[in-house]
Design a protein around this motif. Structure first.
Motif, short mmCIF file in Angstrom:
data_model
loop_
_atom_site.label_atom_id
_atom_site.label_comp_id
_atom_site.label_asym_id
_atom_site.label_seq_id
_atom_site.Cartn_x
_atom_site.Cartn_y
_atom_site.Cartn_z
N ALA A 1 0.82 -1.22 0.00
CA ALA A 1 0.00 0.00 0.00
C ALA A 1 0.85 1.26 0.00
CB ALA A 1 -0.94 -0.01 1.20
N ASP A 2 2.05 1.21 0.61
CA ASP A 2 2.92 2.39 0.68
C ASP A 2 3.83 2.53 -0.55
OD1 ASP A 2 4.82 0.41 1.05
OD2 ASP A 2 5.36 1.03 3.08
N GLY A 3 3.65 1.66 -1.55
CA GLY A 3 4.43 1.73 -2.78
C GLY A 3 5.71 0.95 -2.77
N ARG A 4 6.15 0.52 -1.58
CA ARG A 4 7.37 -0.28 -1.51
C ARG A 4 7.09 -1.71 -1.97
NH1 ARG A 4 9.66 0.28 4.32
NH2 ARG A 4 7.51 -0.25 4.77
N ARG A 5 8.15 -2.39 -2.33
CA ARG A 5 8.05 -3.79 -2.72
C ARG A 5 8.95 -4.63 -1.82
NH1 ARG A 5 6.27 -5.10 -8.18
NH2 ARG A 5 5.42 -3.23 -9.10
N ASP A 6 8.54 -5.87 -1.62
CA ASP A 6 9.36 -6.82 -0.88
C ASP A 6 10.13 -7.67 -1.86
OD1 ASP A 6 8.27 -5.93 1.50
OD2 ASP A 6 6.74 -7.49 1.57
N LEU A 7 11.39 -7.87 -1.58
CA LEU A 7 12.24 -8.74 -2.37
C LEU A 7 12.59 -9.94 -1.51
CD1 LEU A 7 14.02 -9.07 -5.00
CD2 LEU A 7 15.87 -8.16 -3.59
N TYR A 8 12.12 -11.11 -1.90
CA TYR A 8 12.38 -12.35 -1.18
C TYR A 8 13.51 -13.10 -1.89
CZ TYR A 8 7.96 -11.54 1.20
OH TYR A 8 6.95 -11.00 1.94
N PHE A 9 14.35 -13.75 -1.12
CA PHE A 9 15.49 -14.50 -1.68
C PHE A 9 15.86 -15.58 -0.68
CE2 PHE A 9 16.96 -11.20 1.01
CZ PHE A 9 17.98 -11.78 1.75
N SER A 10 16.75 -16.47 -1.08
CA SER A 10 17.26 -17.50 -0.18
C SER A 10 18.77 -17.43 -0.19
CB SER A 10 16.78 -18.88 -0.61
OG SER A 10 15.38 -18.98 -0.47
N ALA A 11 19.35 -17.49 0.99
CA ALA A 11 20.80 -17.41 1.14
C ALA A 11 21.29 -18.65 1.88
CB ALA A 11 21.18 -16.15 1.89
N CYS A 12 22.54 -19.03 1.62
CA CYS A 12 23.13 -20.22 2.23
C CYS A 12 23.90 -19.85 3.50
CB CYS A 12 24.12 -20.87 1.27
SG CYS A 12 23.35 -21.60 -0.16
N ASP A 13 23.86 -20.75 4.47
CA ASP A 13 24.70 -20.60 5.65
C ASP A 13 26.05 -21.27 5.39
OD1 ASP A 13 24.32 -23.36 6.01
OD2 ASP A 13 22.97 -23.13 7.72
N GLY A 14 26.89 -21.37 6.40
CA GLY A 14 28.22 -21.95 6.26
C GLY A 14 28.22 -23.42 5.89
N GLN A 15 27.09 -24.11 6.07
CA GLN A 15 26.97 -25.52 5.73
C GLN A 15 26.24 -25.73 4.41
OE1 GLN A 15 25.14 -26.64 9.51
NE2 GLN A 15 26.99 -27.84 9.96
N GLY A 16 25.94 -24.64 3.70
CA GLY A 16 25.27 -24.73 2.41
C GLY A 16 23.77 -24.91 2.50
N ARG A 17 23.17 -24.70 3.66
CA ARG A 17 21.72 -24.84 3.83
C ARG A 17 21.07 -23.48 3.61
NH1 ARG A 17 21.91 -27.23 9.73
NH2 ARG A 17 22.92 -25.21 9.89
N THR A 18 19.98 -23.46 2.83
CA THR A 18 19.32 -22.20 2.50
C THR A 18 18.16 -21.91 3.44
OG1 THR A 18 17.85 -23.27 0.91
CG2 THR A 18 19.91 -22.35 0.06
N ARG A 19 17.93 -20.61 3.63
CA ARG A 19 16.77 -20.11 4.36
C ARG A 19 16.33 -18.82 3.67
NH1 ARG A 19 20.44 -21.86 8.08
NH2 ARG A 19 19.73 -23.24 9.72
N PRO A 20 15.01 -18.56 3.60
CA PRO A 20 14.54 -17.35 2.92
C PRO A 20 14.67 -16.10 3.77
CG PRO A 20 12.67 -18.65 3.67
CD PRO A 20 13.91 -19.43 4.01
N GLY A 21 14.96 -14.99 3.08
CA GLY A 21 15.05 -13.68 3.72
C GLY A 21 14.26 -12.67 2.92
N ARG A 22 14.23 -11.43 3.43
CA ARG A 22 13.46 -10.39 2.76
C ARG A 22 14.13 -9.04 3.00
NH1 ARG A 22 7.52 -8.57 4.81
NH2 ARG A 22 8.76 -7.84 6.55
N THR A 23 14.02 -8.18 1.99
CA THR A 23 14.36 -6.77 2.12
C THR A 23 13.29 -5.98 1.38
OG1 THR A 23 16.13 -5.14 1.88
CG2 THR A 23 15.86 -6.70 0.08
N ARG A 24 13.23 -4.68 1.64
CA ARG A 24 12.22 -3.84 0.98
C ARG A 24 12.91 -2.75 0.18
NH1 ARG A 24 7.57 -3.53 5.54
NH2 ARG A 24 6.66 -5.52 4.95
N PHE A 25 12.25 -2.34 -0.90
CA PHE A 25 12.76 -1.24 -1.71
C PHE A 25 11.61 -0.50 -2.35
CE2 PHE A 25 12.35 -4.74 -4.64
CZ PHE A 25 11.97 -4.17 -5.84
N ASP A 26 11.90 0.71 -2.81
CA ASP A 26 10.91 1.57 -3.43
C ASP A 26 11.50 2.04 -4.76
OD1 ASP A 26 9.14 3.55 -4.25
OD2 ASP A 26 8.92 4.39 -2.23
N LEU A 27 10.83 1.73 -5.86
CA LEU A 27 11.35 2.12 -7.18
C LEU A 27 11.41 3.63 -7.34
CD1 LEU A 27 9.58 -0.51 -9.45
CD2 LEU A 27 11.97 -0.47 -8.74
#
Length: 110
Positions: free
Chosen positions: A10-36
Protein backbone atom coordinates in the motif's frame (compact mmCIF):
# COMPACT_ATOMS: atom_id res chain seq x y z
CA UNK A 1 17.20 -19.41 -7.37
CA UNK A 2 16.27 -15.97 -8.60
CA UNK A 3 14.88 -13.47 -6.11
CA UNK A 4 11.12 -12.99 -5.97
CA UNK A 5 9.63 -9.49 -6.16
CA UNK A 6 6.21 -9.35 -4.52
CA UNK A 7 3.38 -7.06 -5.72
CA UNK A 8 3.59 -3.45 -4.43
CA UNK A 9 2.48 -2.78 -0.86
CA UNK A 10 0.00 0.00 0.00
CA UNK A 11 2.92 2.39 0.68
CA UNK A 12 4.43 1.73 -2.78
CA UNK A 13 7.37 -0.28 -1.51
CA UNK A 14 8.05 -3.79 -2.72
CA UNK A 15 9.36 -6.82 -0.88
CA UNK A 16 12.24 -8.74 -2.37
CA UNK A 17 12.38 -12.35 -1.18
CA UNK A 18 15.49 -14.50 -1.68
CA UNK A 19 17.26 -17.50 -0.18
CA UNK A 20 20.80 -17.41 1.14
CA UNK A 21 23.13 -20.22 2.23
CA UNK A 22 24.70 -20.60 5.65
CA UNK A 23 28.22 -21.95 6.26
CA UNK A 24 26.97 -25.52 5.73
CA UNK A 25 25.27 -24.73 2.41
CA UNK A 26 21.72 -24.84 3.83
CA UNK A 27 19.32 -22.20 2.50
CA UNK A 28 16.77 -20.11 4.36
CA UNK A 29 14.54 -17.35 2.92
CA UNK A 30 15.05 -13.68 3.72
CA UNK A 31 13.46 -10.39 2.76
CA UNK A 32 14.36 -6.77 2.12
CA UNK A 33 12.22 -3.84 0.98
CA UNK A 34 12.76 -1.24 -1.71
CA UNK A 35 10.91 1.57 -3.43
CA UNK A 36 11.35 2.12 -7.18
CA UNK A 37 10.54 5.83 -6.72
CA UNK A 38 13.31 6.29 -4.14
CA UNK A 39 16.56 4.43 -4.78
CA UNK A 40 17.91 2.43 -1.88
CA UNK A 41 17.03 -0.47 0.39
CA UNK A 42 15.20 -0.27 3.68
CA UNK A 43 17.34 -2.97 5.24
CA UNK A 44 17.76 -6.68 5.31
CA UNK A 45 15.85 -8.49 8.03
CA UNK A 46 18.20 -10.19 10.50
CA UNK A 47 16.31 -13.47 10.94
CA UNK A 48 15.18 -15.91 8.24
CA UNK A 49 11.48 -15.80 7.39
CA UNK A 50 11.22 -19.56 7.80
CA UNK A 51 13.83 -21.73 9.48
CA UNK A 52 14.82 -25.30 8.69
CA UNK A 53 12.27 -28.00 9.44
CA UNK A 54 12.82 -30.53 12.24
CA UNK A 55 15.30 -33.35 11.69
CA UNK A 56 13.84 -35.92 9.30
CA UNK A 57 11.37 -33.46 7.71
CA UNK A 58 11.38 -32.78 3.97
CA UNK A 59 12.93 -29.34 4.61
CA UNK A 60 15.46 -30.15 7.35
CA UNK A 61 18.47 -29.21 5.21
CA UNK A 62 17.22 -26.20 3.25
CA UNK A 63 14.27 -23.90 2.59
CA UNK A 64 14.35 -22.08 -0.77
CA UNK A 65 11.66 -19.49 -1.54
CA UNK A 66 10.05 -20.05 -4.95
CA UNK A 67 6.81 -18.00 -5.03
CA UNK A 68 4.91 -15.39 -2.99
CA UNK A 69 1.13 -14.94 -3.25
CA UNK A 70 -0.96 -12.39 -1.32
CA UNK A 71 -4.62 -13.30 -0.89
CA UNK A 72 -7.27 -12.04 1.55
CA UNK A 73 -4.87 -10.52 4.05
CA UNK A 74 -2.48 -13.44 4.11
CA UNK A 75 0.84 -13.97 2.37
CA UNK A 76 1.61 -17.47 1.09
CA UNK A 77 5.23 -18.53 0.64
CA UNK A 78 5.62 -21.53 -1.63
CA UNK A 79 9.03 -23.03 -1.15
CA UNK A 80 11.31 -25.93 -1.97
CA UNK A 81 12.40 -28.08 0.96
CA UNK A 82 15.73 -29.90 0.87
CA UNK A 83 16.72 -33.04 2.72
CA UNK A 84 19.88 -35.08 2.40
CA UNK A 85 19.66 -38.19 0.25
CA UNK A 86 21.32 -41.58 0.31
CA UNK A 87 21.31 -42.57 -3.35
CA UNK A 88 21.34 -38.95 -4.55
CA UNK A 89 22.81 -35.85 -2.85
CA UNK A 90 19.42 -34.20 -2.09
CA UNK A 91 15.71 -34.88 -2.20
CA UNK A 92 13.51 -31.86 -2.94
CA UNK A 93 9.82 -31.35 -2.16
CA UNK A 94 7.34 -28.47 -2.28
CA UNK A 95 5.94 -26.76 0.82
CA UNK A 96 3.69 -23.86 1.70
CA UNK A 97 3.97 -21.46 4.63
CA UNK A 98 1.50 -18.70 5.53
CA UNK A 99 2.01 -15.25 7.05
CA UNK A 100 -0.76 -13.16 8.60
CA UNK A 101 1.52 -10.16 9.26
CA UNK A 102 2.40 -9.14 5.71
CA UNK A 103 5.28 -11.53 5.22
CA UNK A 104 7.54 -10.85 8.22
CA UNK A 105 7.00 -14.28 9.79
CA UNK A 106 5.75 -17.51 8.23
CA UNK A 107 4.33 -20.76 9.63
CA UNK A 108 4.27 -24.03 7.76
CA UNK A 109 0.87 -24.91 6.30
CA UNK A 110 1.87 -28.07 4.44
Amino acid sequence: MLPIVAPPRADGRRDLYFSACDGQGRTRPGRTRFDLARPGWSGLEAEPLLDLGPRGAFDDNGVTASSIVRHRGRTFLYYIGWSLGVTVPFYVSIGCAVSRDGGAMFRRAS
